[in-house]
Design a protein around this motif. Structure first.
Motif, short mmCIF file in Angstrom:
data_model
loop_
_atom_site.label_atom_id
_atom_site.label_comp_id
_atom_site.label_asym_id
_atom_site.label_seq_id
_atom_site.Cartn_x
_atom_site.Cartn_y
_atom_site.Cartn_z
N GLU A 446 1.38 -0.46 0.80
CA GLU A 446 2.06 -1.92 0.54
C GLU A 446 0.86 -2.74 1.23
N ALA A 449 -2.45 -3.42 -1.20
CA ALA A 449 -2.24 -4.59 -1.94
C ALA A 449 -1.97 -6.17 -1.44
N ASP A 450 -0.91 -6.09 -0.69
CA ASP A 450 -0.59 -7.27 -0.18
C ASP A 450 -1.83 -8.13 0.88
N THR A 455 -4.84 -5.44 -6.83
CA THR A 455 -3.90 -4.42 -7.55
C THR A 455 -4.31 -2.96 -7.03
N ARG A 495 -0.65 5.09 -11.07
CA ARG A 495 0.71 3.93 -10.95
C ARG A 495 -0.01 2.79 -10.23
N SER A 496 0.46 1.65 -11.01
CA SER A 496 -0.23 0.26 -10.34
C SER A 496 0.87 -0.42 -9.36
N ARG A 497 0.26 -1.11 -8.58
CA ARG A 497 1.09 -2.18 -7.67
C ARG A 497 0.39 -3.30 -7.64
N ASP A 500 1.96 -8.68 -3.48
CA ASP A 500 3.09 -9.63 -3.32
C ASP A 500 2.17 -11.07 -3.06
#
Length: 528
Positions: A446, A449-450, A455, A495-497, A500
């Motif tokens: 998490e 990314a954040d 990404t 798989r992409s994230r 936020d």
């Protein structure tokens, strides 16, 4: 089942892993065997290369069994390994690198920091080889370790006849070939693959290693990654449970194999490959950025030519202790203990529960600089120390979880510090391709990314590092016309994230504090 298979071997810090894959990149079987580490001193770390070979053979045999594969089906084999230094005599027998004098400890582990003084001595030469090592020689590279060996264990040096990066040792053990990979020599031995001659004799003479090429049996020219170096010898085939028809390709350093597995698919579009960063994260973390031209970046290793893909430049950053740091904090804290997989899961679960009440502001007066084992990038300071600010007398499990959370934040901010440094040199990184043990840590994934604003792509490959080595094996076996073609054909996607955006204000504050703490540490160090 396909009649043609590939075997990939990945030797890390604590284990040897093997996989059996199809020419399409599907993993059919995987096995892992542990290896020992000898720590006679806080800065010394040693392996037994014969035990490593035994672990490799056991892992290959087990992976073959799990896959239900037959020896004659395997057309190609590739080895990657940590950038550890293996020393052998002229007959190929182990030679001690240990102050204990035991010949079985013949390998200096990559993370060994015994050669801090020698690395500093290299830096003071001001030689242009440093321009292709991030401007600063690390004690984790081979030249400082070789200097230490020659000065401190002269008998081993006198008897030496072969010295290898671990990946090249495994290729030699398998085929008898003394060929050395362009990945290992360029990144760790000051071999300048883009120049002729590639070996800088004046530099080696300056640091007291004028006899290195002879003592280590080093070739004048490195072998490009994936090129055929030899078929298995009868004894190696017997050890591995394969056949002498199996062809071996020139391998890579382990993190570079991971980069190949996740970035190789972009080889057809080198012009935009500089938007993508590979993050190979486990005990330590490596970040790999590729580009069509050389981009010297202070504090970031490289630029290295052809160290992952032919004709492409690599910049390599890293954090010397990430997973190892989280383990250390668990051991250090009174509510911790042994840092098992279950312990990490329990902590992550409790962090999520605490955040339901406190949100991202959880422990936001607790701040960490994660440089407990130096700062590899972008400061290039092996002497840097970790910092924790904001401790209380709390000693319960929740206080451990808060410290763990904020340490994870600092690890992600350290990645941001590296990628922002790279972006000042012409990169436009906005996508992180993550592989390694950290993909199992929901908190870190998490944050990658954040806290970076990038990404994050988690490879769909079951093991991206083994996939990279299968690409090498397929090239050596002649299943594809080139390494580039193998990468495109075998890539597995991911798989992409997306980050936020609501978390951005919190991490902007955290990053500003992170940079301020770096400045304060520098001031304090000058006062000391």
């Amino acid at each position: 089942m396909t009649t043609t298979l590939l075997v990939a071997v990945d030797v890390g810090t604590t284990s040897a892993r093997a996989g059996v894959l199809t020419p399409q990149g599907d993993l059919l079987g995987r096995a892992e065997h542990l290896i020992d580490m000898h720590r006679p001193d806080a800065n010394h770390a040693e392996h037994n290369s014969e035990q490593i070979w035994s672990a490799v053979c056991g892992a290959v045999r087990e992976a073959m069994s799990i896959a239900g594969a037959q020896p004659e089906q395997v057309a190609g084999l590739g080895f990657d390994a940590t950038c550890s230094l293996v020393v052998r005599d002229r007959d190929g027998r182990p030679l001690t690198v240990s102050t204990t004098g035991e010949d079985r400890w013949d390998t200096i582990v990559w993370l060994d920091h015994r050669a801090l003084g020698q690395a500093d001595e290299c830096n003071r030469t001001g030689h242009h080889v440093l321009q292709y090592a991030g401007g600063v020689m690390s004690p984790e590279m081979e030249v400082p370790k070789l200097m230490w060996l020659k000065r401190n264990l002269p008998d081993s040096w006198a008897r030496a006849g072969m010295m290898f990066d671990l990946a090249d040792f495994l290729s030699w053990k398998a085929t008898g070939s003394l060929a050395r990979s362009q990945s290992t020599l360029t990144c760790k031995w000051t071999y300048l693959a883009h120049q002729a001659p590639a070996w800088q004799a004046d530099f080696l003479e300056t640091v007291g290693l004028a006899d290195l090429l002879d003592k280590a049996a080093l070739p004048a020219t490195a072998t490009p990654i994936g090129d055929f170096v030899g078929s298995l010898t009868p004894s190696a085939a017997a050890d591995l449970g394969l056949t002498t028809a199996c062809r071996v390709g020139a391998g890579l350093i382990d993190a570079h194999a991971g980069a190949l597995g996740v970035l190789g698919a972009f080889t057809h579009d080198v012009a935009t490959i500089d938007r993508h960063l590979a993050l190979i994260a486990g005990t330590s973390s490596c970040v790999m950025a590729l580009s069509a031209e050389d981009r010297p970046t202070p504090g970031v290793w490289g630029p290295y030519f052809g160290a992952v893909l032919p004709g492409v430049w690599l910049n390599e950053g890293g954090q010397s202790a990430t997973g190892a740091l989280l383990d250390h904090l668990i051991r250090l804290h009174s509510a911790g203990g042994e840092p098992t997989t279950q312990m990490h899961r329990d902590i992550a679960r409790r962090i999520m529960e605490l955040r339901e009440h406190e949100g991202l502001a959880l422990a936001n007066r607790l701040h960490v600089l994660p440089d407990f084992h130096g700062n590899r990038s972008p400061l290039g300071d092996p002497f840097a120390l970790g910092v924790i600010s904001g401790l209380t007398l709390d000693s319960d499990f929740d206080s451990l979880c808060r410290l763990y959370w904020r340490t994870c934040v600092s690890i992600a901010l350290g990645v941001r510090h590296i990628l922002e440094t790279l972006n000042t040199r012409g990169y436009a990184i906005d996508t992180l391709h993550v592989t390694g043990g950290h993909t199992k840590n929901a908190v870190l994934m998490e944050l990658y990314a954040d806290a970076t604003g990038c990404t994050v792509v988690e490879s769909a490959a079951k093991d991206a590092t083994l996939l990279g080595m299968a690409m090498v094996a397929a090239t050596a076996a002649g299943l594809y016309a080139s390494l580039d073609a193998a990468c495109v054909a075998m890539q597995q996607g991911g798989r992409s994230r997306a980050p936020d955006l609501s978390a951005r204000p919190q991490y902007e504050r955290d990053y500003a504090i992170f940079l301020e703490m770096l400045r304060h540490r520098q001031i304090i160090d000058t006062m000391v």
